[in-house]
Design a protein around this motif. Sequence first.
Motif, PDB file in Angstrom:
ATOM      1  N   ASN A   1      -3.699  -0.950 -10.919  1.00  0.00           N
ATOM      2  CA  ASN A   1      -4.542  -1.449  -9.839  1.00  0.00           C
ATOM      3  C   ASN A   1      -5.771  -0.585  -9.604  1.00  0.00           C
ATOM      4  O   ASN A   1      -6.522  -0.807  -8.652  1.00  0.00           O
ATOM      5  N   MET A   2      -5.993   0.384 -10.470  1.00  0.00           N
ATOM      6  CA  MET A   2      -7.105   1.324 -10.343  1.00  0.00           C
ATOM      7  C   MET A   2      -7.959   1.296 -11.609  1.00  0.00           C
ATOM      8  O   MET A   2      -7.488   0.950 -12.683  1.00  0.00           O
TER       9      MET A   2
ATOM     10  N   LYS B   1      -1.295   9.627 -12.316  1.00  0.00           N
ATOM     11  CA  LYS B   1      -1.810   9.207 -11.013  1.00  0.00           C
ATOM     12  C   LYS B   1      -2.489   7.840 -11.041  1.00  0.00           C
ATOM     13  O   LYS B   1      -2.827   7.298  -9.991  1.00  0.00           O
TER      14      LYS B   1
ATOM     15  N   ASP C   1      -1.966   3.701  -4.219  1.00  0.00           N
ATOM     16  CA  ASP C   1      -1.863   2.448  -4.963  1.00  0.00           C
ATOM     17  C   ASP C   1      -1.996   1.288  -3.976  1.00  0.00           C
ATOM     18  O   ASP C   1      -1.617   1.407  -2.811  1.00  0.00           O
ATOM     19  N   ASN C   2      -2.534   0.163  -4.442  1.00  0.00           N
ATOM     20  CA  ASN C   2      -2.803  -0.999  -3.575  1.00  0.00           C
ATOM     21  C   ASN C   2      -3.651  -0.592  -2.374  1.00  0.00           C
ATOM     22  O   ASN C   2      -3.412  -1.012  -1.240  1.00  0.00           O
ATOM     23  N   ASP C   3      -4.657   0.223  -2.658  1.00  0.00           N
ATOM     24  CA  ASP C   3      -5.512   0.778  -1.605  1.00  0.00           C
ATOM     25  C   ASP C   3      -6.602  -0.235  -1.242  1.00  0.00           C
ATOM     26  O   ASP C   3      -7.776  -0.080  -1.595  1.00  0.00           O
TER      27      ASP C   3
ATOM     28  N   THR D   1      -2.677   3.842 -11.733  1.00  0.00           N
ATOM     29  CA  THR D   1      -1.884   2.624 -11.886  1.00  0.00           C
ATOM     30  C   THR D   1      -2.783   1.510 -12.423  1.00  0.00           C
ATOM     31  O   THR D   1      -4.009   1.669 -12.538  1.00  0.00           O
TER      32      THR D   1
ATOM     33  N   TYR E   1       0.838  -1.200   0.000  1.00  0.00           N
ATOM     34  CA  TYR E   1       0.000   0.000   0.000  1.00  0.00           C
ATOM     35  C   TYR E   1       0.876   1.254   0.000  1.00  0.00           C
ATOM     36  O   TYR E   1       1.801   1.387   0.799  1.00  0.00           O
ATOM     37  N   ASN E   2       0.593   2.174  -0.906  1.00  0.00           N
ATOM     38  CA  ASN E   2       1.335   3.431  -1.033  1.00  0.00           C
ATOM     39  C   ASN E   2       0.380   4.580  -0.737  1.00  0.00           C
ATOM     40  O   ASN E   2      -0.458   4.930  -1.571  1.00  0.00           O
TER      41      ASN E   2
ATOM     42  N   THR F   1     -10.285   0.963  -6.458  1.00  0.00           N
ATOM     43  CA  THR F   1      -9.312  -0.123  -6.415  1.00  0.00           C
ATOM     44  C   THR F   1      -9.879  -1.323  -7.166  1.00  0.00           C
ATOM     45  O   THR F   1     -11.020  -1.738  -6.923  1.00  0.00           O
TER      46      THR F   1
END
Length: 258
Positions: free
Chosen positions: A193-194, A189, A109-111, A191, A103-104, A241
């Motif tokens: 993963n979004m 903004k 990201d990876n939320d 990724t 998670y970032n 996400t």
Amino acid sequence: MRQTNVFTLKKGRSVPLVFHPPDALMAAPFHDDDKITGGYTCEENSLPYQVSLNSGYHFCRGPLISEQWVVSAAHCYNRIQVRLGDHNIKFINAAKTIRHPRYNWRILDNDILLIKLSRPAIINAYVSTISLPTAPPAPGTIVSFSGLTHILTFFDLFLILTVNYPDELQCLEAPVLTQAKCKACYLGKITDNMFCMGFLEGGKDSCRLDDGGPVACNGELQGVVSWDDGCAQKNKPGDYTKVYNYENWIKDTIAANS
């Protein structure tokens, strides 16, 4: 990780307002119509997988994916009590909260977050689960989001806000956008993963305090509410996400903590 100020509810009760660190990507800036815009009142008990995350107050949402596990957004990490059902309400404490290891918080990201309940939920007409996705969300697919409308208004320079909560859960349907359109709206903004959902012309959107809430299609959980840049603004669709990318992590984490 987060800073808090206080806002005042319409009924006079004060609760902490959660802010991201100043250099983090904000989930949404405040304005006087911060709500599910263009939605409608959901049918009673039609979304039994929808839960509210509480810590003395409602601060996020999430879907129940098994009798003892809830998915939410990693930025909703907190001391959590889970409220199940919006009409026949039950509370269960969280026994464990597990954020994705990559998670970032700066770019969200990876939320994604997993919450293990201290005891299994009782599945019935008011509380049930939603399935994990079998495929990623396809552009053009109509997906649904649900949450509580809320209107936030600045009271003074000290970020004291008034809030009006609705009496009933609100629903909204919107199309999944192509990744190209999503990236064009949020340069640098987005990724893999979004994904983005909504209307580029604005007018319909999901907004704050429903972070972590479910995006569903055909009985499957496609996304959780992550962030956007404003609410129902032109060329600023909501960002979510992509749960499909985390199916193995979810299953492995549950197995390791059973």
